[in-house]
Design a protein around this motif. Structure first.
Motif, PDB file in Angstrom:
ATOM      1  N   GLU A  78      -2.634   3.241   2.857  1.00  0.00           N
ATOM      2  CA  GLU A  78      -2.618   2.974   4.300  1.00  0.00           C
ATOM      3  C   GLU A  78      -2.405   4.295   5.026  1.00  0.00           C
TER       4      GLU A  78
ATOM      5  N   LYS B  92       0.825  -1.195   0.000  1.00  0.00           N
ATOM      6  CA  LYS B  92       0.000   0.000   0.000  1.00  0.00           C
ATOM      7  C   LYS B  92       0.865   1.253   0.000  1.00  0.00           C
TER       8      LYS B  92
ATOM      9  N   ASN C   4      -8.601   1.748   6.018  1.00  0.00           N
ATOM     10  CA  ASN C   4      -7.361   0.993   5.786  1.00  0.00           C
ATOM     11  C   ASN C   4      -7.637  -0.484   5.512  1.00  0.00           C
ATOM     12  N   LYS C   5      -8.615  -1.027   6.227  1.00  0.00           N
ATOM     13  CA  LYS C   5      -8.933  -2.448   6.091  1.00  0.00           C
ATOM     14  C   LYS C   5      -9.807  -2.743   4.869  1.00  0.00           C
TER      15      LYS C   5
END
Length: 256
Positions: A68, A20, A61-62
């Protein structure tokens, strides 16, 4: 030797596919919990940036594999100066709003992009219950957080009859108001309501809706990563229900 080269190339290909892009997000180093902040209700430093907005950003983020967000707390006054510096290592800022620090932004000559709205806010005046009928021109001391803009209070403050006291700690502001050391404090309405609910101060601290207040939304801003803004806006649209659930959870459980 060939094996080492193959491993290096493989790792590079893997990173291009799965690594990321880190977004160093400049955030305010204050105890604005449970909305956001680096400190808890008691003003104790936490290990990570926490709160309602922090949970939304961690959920982002997930939810995707391109970016990120990494939190980088800064004092409010320093945060804007550092963010607008093209040589800064900060990639984005939260919270931000197109109406905030407009002169400073124009001077920086940066083309700032904003995300879609993340959270609605109301900033306004709160007084001790004994001052529920005090007139605005009778206010002699105003308390607020260092670096906050008091919109539509310039005339009052510039007349030299009213003193603006700035503090780095929200709890000090509440103490100043409850001990009548200031006539009013200027803060986020949800934050104050949460404090009053937790500390059973609803009858002592009153919101003056007749005084100037500011309503708007919190955004993320950047002039370095337009693709990040596109990605985040897509997240907001697609995860609207989940974001609302996070919001409701904080309203129900974090202020009791």
């Amino acid at each position: 030797m060939l094996l080492k080269i193959f491993i290096i190339l493989l790792s590079l290909v893997h990173c291009n596919l799965f690594c990321k892009q880190i977004i160093k997000l400049g955030v305010e180093d204050i105890n604005y919990y449970p909305i956001y902040g680096a400190y808890n209700f008691d003003g104790i430093k936490m290990k990570d940036y926490e709160g309602l907005v922090a949970d939304i950003l961690k959920f982002y983020n997930k939810s995707q594999n391109d970016f990120e967000i990494v939190f980088n707390p800064r004092p409010i006054k320093r945060l804007y100066m550092e963010f607008l510096d093209s040589k800064s290592d900060l990639d984005a800022k939260f919270p931000d709003n197109p109406l905030w620090k407009d002169k400073l932004k124009i001077q920086s000559k940066q083309k700032i992009l904003y995300s879609d709205p993340i959270l609605e806010y109301t900033d306004g005046a709160f007084v001790f219950h004994e001052n529920k009928k005090i007139a605005l021109n009778e206010i002699r001391k105003i308390g607020t957080l260092s670096g906050f803009d008091l919109i539509n209070y310039d005339t009052l403050i510039n007349n030299k009859k009213t003193i603006l006291e700035e503090y780095n700690n929200v709890n000090i502001l509440f103490e100043k108001l409850l001990t009548k050391s200031v006539d009013m404090i200027y803060l986020n309405k949800s934050l104050v309501e949460c404090f009053c609910q937790r500390e059973k101060k609803n009858s002592q601290i009153l919101f003056r809706s007749d005084f100037p207040n500011s309503k708007g939304y919190y955004y993320i801003s950047t002039f370095k990563y337009p693709q990040f803004i596109k990605s985040f806006n897509l997240f907001i649209k697609q995860k609207k229900g989940d974001i609302n659930n996070i919001n409701q959870y904080y309203k129900k459980y974090k202020c009791n």
